[in-house]
Design an enzyme around this catalytic site. Structure first.
Site, PDB file in Angstrom:
ATOM      1  N   ARG A 150       4.144   2.283  -2.678  1.00 52.50           N
ATOM      2  CA  ARG A 150       4.402   2.743  -4.042  1.00 52.50           C
ATOM      3  C   ARG A 150       4.627   1.535  -4.943  1.00 52.50           C
ATOM      4  O   ARG A 150       5.311   0.582  -4.564  1.00 52.50           O
ATOM      5  CB  ARG A 150       5.629   3.665  -4.107  1.00 52.50           C
ATOM      6  CG  ARG A 150       5.406   5.057  -3.530  1.00 52.50           C
ATOM      7  CD  ARG A 150       4.484   5.879  -4.411  1.00 52.50           C
ATOM      8  NE  ARG A 150       4.327   7.260  -3.965  1.00 52.50           N
ATOM      9  CZ  ARG A 150       3.353   7.682  -3.170  1.00 52.50           C
ATOM     10  NH1 ARG A 150       2.468   6.813  -2.706  1.00 52.50           N
ATOM     11  NH2 ARG A 150       3.259   8.955  -2.834  1.00 52.50           N
TER      12      ARG A 150
ATOM     13  N   HIS B 281      -5.429   2.484  -5.803  1.00 52.13           N
ATOM     14  CA  HIS B 281      -4.749   3.525  -5.027  1.00 52.13           C
ATOM     15  C   HIS B 281      -5.753   4.300  -4.164  1.00 52.13           C
ATOM     16  O   HIS B 281      -5.807   5.537  -4.201  1.00 52.13           O
ATOM     17  CB  HIS B 281      -3.980   4.475  -5.939  1.00 52.13           C
ATOM     18  CG  HIS B 281      -2.839   5.153  -5.231  1.00 52.13           C
ATOM     19  ND1 HIS B 281      -1.636   5.433  -5.840  1.00 52.13           N
ATOM     20  CD2 HIS B 281      -2.701   5.605  -3.946  1.00 52.13           C
ATOM     21  CE1 HIS B 281      -0.830   6.028  -4.987  1.00 52.13           C
ATOM     22  NE2 HIS B 281      -1.457   6.141  -3.824  1.00 52.13           N
ATOM     23  N   VAL B 282      -6.514   3.562  -3.376  1.00 50.05           N
ATOM     24  CA  VAL B 282      -7.529   4.188  -2.528  1.00 50.05           C
ATOM     25  C   VAL B 282      -7.298   3.948  -1.042  1.00 50.05           C
ATOM     26  O   VAL B 282      -8.137   4.330  -0.215  1.00 50.05           O
ATOM     27  CB  VAL B 282      -8.951   3.700  -2.902  1.00 50.05           C
ATOM     28  CG1 VAL B 282      -9.356   4.236  -4.265  1.00 50.05           C
ATOM     29  CG2 VAL B 282      -9.044   2.174  -2.867  1.00 50.05           C
TER      30      VAL B 282
ATOM     31  N   THR C 170       0.847  -1.206   0.000  1.00 48.84           N
ATOM     32  CA  THR C 170       0.000   0.000   0.000  1.00 48.84           C
ATOM     33  C   THR C 170       0.875   1.245   0.000  1.00 48.84           C
ATOM     34  O   THR C 170       0.441   2.305   0.450  1.00 48.84           O
ATOM     35  CB  THR C 170      -0.943   0.021   1.223  1.00 48.84           C
ATOM     36  OG1 THR C 170      -0.161  -0.120   2.424  1.00 48.84           O
ATOM     37  CG2 THR C 170      -1.967  -1.099   1.154  1.00 48.84           C
TER      38      THR C 170
ATOM     39  N   GLU D  19       0.289   4.911 -12.884  1.00 50.52           N
ATOM     40  CA  GLU D  19      -1.110   5.105 -12.523  1.00 50.52           C
ATOM     41  C   GLU D  19      -1.697   6.325 -13.226  1.00 50.52           C
ATOM     42  O   GLU D  19      -1.042   7.381 -13.227  1.00 50.52           O
ATOM     43  CB  GLU D  19      -1.234   5.275 -10.994  1.00 50.52           C
ATOM     44  CG  GLU D  19      -0.734   4.077 -10.216  1.00 50.52           C
ATOM     45  CD  GLU D  19      -0.651   4.336  -8.717  1.00 50.52           C
ATOM     46  OE1 GLU D  19      -0.518   3.362  -7.966  1.00 50.52           O
ATOM     47  OE2 GLU D  19      -0.703   5.523  -8.304  1.00 50.52           O
TER      48      GLU D  19
ATOM     49  N   TRP E  36      -5.479   5.462   0.942  1.00 49.68           N
ATOM     50  CA  TRP E  36      -5.361   6.758   1.633  1.00 49.68           C
ATOM     51  C   TRP E  36      -6.676   7.529   1.698  1.00 49.68           C
ATOM     52  O   TRP E  36      -6.771   8.541   2.384  1.00 49.68           O
ATOM     53  CB  TRP E  36      -4.353   7.634   0.883  1.00 49.68           C
ATOM     54  CG  TRP E  36      -4.857   8.049  -0.482  1.00 49.68           C
ATOM     55  CD1 TRP E  36      -4.901   7.279  -1.603  1.00 49.68           C
ATOM     56  CD2 TRP E  36      -5.409   9.316  -0.846  1.00 49.68           C
ATOM     57  NE1 TRP E  36      -5.446   7.986  -2.661  1.00 49.68           N
ATOM     58  CE2 TRP E  36      -5.766   9.243  -2.220  1.00 49.68           C
ATOM     59  CE3 TRP E  36      -5.619  10.506  -0.155  1.00 49.68           C
ATOM     60  CZ2 TRP E  36      -6.315  10.308  -2.905  1.00 49.68           C
ATOM     61  CZ3 TRP E  36      -6.188  11.573  -0.852  1.00 49.68           C
ATOM     62  CH2 TRP E  36      -6.526  11.466  -2.209  1.00 49.68           C
TER      63      TRP E  36
END
Length: 315
Positions: free
Chosen positions: A232, A282-283, A230, A261, A285
């Site tokens: 890079r 990429h969620v 989670t 991305e 965060w």
């Protein structure tokens, strides 16, 4: 009067409050890399999330005095070029200490308990056709008693460690790869690879961490182990991971990040035939609470810069 330009407004799903300084605010829902310099022309402050501000872009923006990074990681910013120009770069910190660890634990639980496999089987009617009251086609592993290897001991890594300990896991923090000595409270990187049932990545993407997990590292892991990223995408050799999953070298993997991305040109980890792999967009965060904390901190950083006392400086 400070001109503030936010070229990728829709990348943050929260409201930015108006800075308590004399300013002019310009925002764009989204901006391509090719449009970036033109849209930042005349700006003293740029709010940047994922767009690249390299040496060439910085040289083309003589009025730029501050970059407010709407993220913690700043591998998309040429910090050396900013230091040379005297441009302040400030990031946001600590906003994701709940949301990212929770997302990582969700992925860990889903993989260890084979959540997606069983959900798919039920939807396909297998439970209704079962001769027994249940079926055990996908081996389930408890977290209690398992070893969690955490790579990165910042706020996010520590948050995952706390949650892992709450589930009864033994936690090992990995020392830097290639380190000649192991600090107190850490375990050698190679030991973590060999002993962990779960490896969770929480370190920044730098020259010495790019490709941190490749074919050699995956081969050192247990065949029953899982890898969760989670942080890079560039930390992992994606081709090697896809091959390891197909060959059964490890039991599963989950990633919230990819090397490029969005993955418009595809990615090895998006192939449909990969077993026991979860990819989220990429969620990790992006809880509502975390995004609002991020937006508030961006403005805090801009106000501190305007007051002559920059905070959260990277450059």
């Amino acid at each position: 009067m400070i001109t503030i330009v936010c070229p990728e407004r829709d990348a943050v799903g929260a409201q930015f409050r108006a800075p308590a300084i004399e300013h002019r605010w310009i925002e764009h829902p989204a901006t391509t890399q090719a449009e970036l310099v033109a849209r930042l022309a005349g700006a003293q402050v740029a709010i940047i999330n994922k767009l690249k501000l390299g040496a060439a872009e910085i040289a083309a923006l003589p009025e730029l005095r501050m970059i407010a990074v709407a993220a913690t990681g700043a591998d998309n910013i040429d910090l050396a070029a900013c230091r040379e120009r005297g441009i302040v770069v400030s990031n946001v910190r600590g906003y994701a200490v709940d949301t990212v660890p929770e997302h990582a634990m969700m992925l860990i639980l889903a993989l260890r308990r084979r959540l997606l496999d069983y959900v798919a089987d039920v939807r396909a009617g297998r439970w209704a056709r079962s001769e027994n009251f249940c079926f055990f086609d996908h081996p389930i592993g408890d977290l209690a008693g398992a070893t969690l290897g955490v790579v990165g001991r910042g706020g996010l890594g520590q948050g995952v460690a706390r949650l892992g300990e709450a589930f009864g896991m033994r936690v090992l923090f990995a020392e830097h790869r290639g380190a000649t000595t192991v600090r107190e409270g850490y375990a050698a990187f190679e030991q973590v690879l060999a002993e962990a049932d779960v490896i969770s990545l929480h370190c920044p993407l730098k020259d010495n961490t790019r490709g941190l997990i490749g074919a050699a590292e995956l081969a050192r892991m247990k065949p029953t182990a899982i890898l969760v990223n989670t942080s890079r995408g560039g930390l992992v050799d994606e081709v090697a991971l896809a091959e390891a999953l197909r060959a059964g070298l490890i039991a599963g993997a989950a990633t919230d990040v990819l090397s490029t991305e969005p993955p418009r040109d595809g990615n090895p980890l998006l192939d449909a035939d990969l077993p026991n792999l979860i990819v989220t967009p990429h969620v990790a965060w992006a809880s509502a609470q975390a995004m609002q904390r991020l937006a508030d901190q961006v403005i805090d950083n801009i106000e501190a810069f305007a007051a002559g006392a920059p905070r959260n400086r990277l450059a």
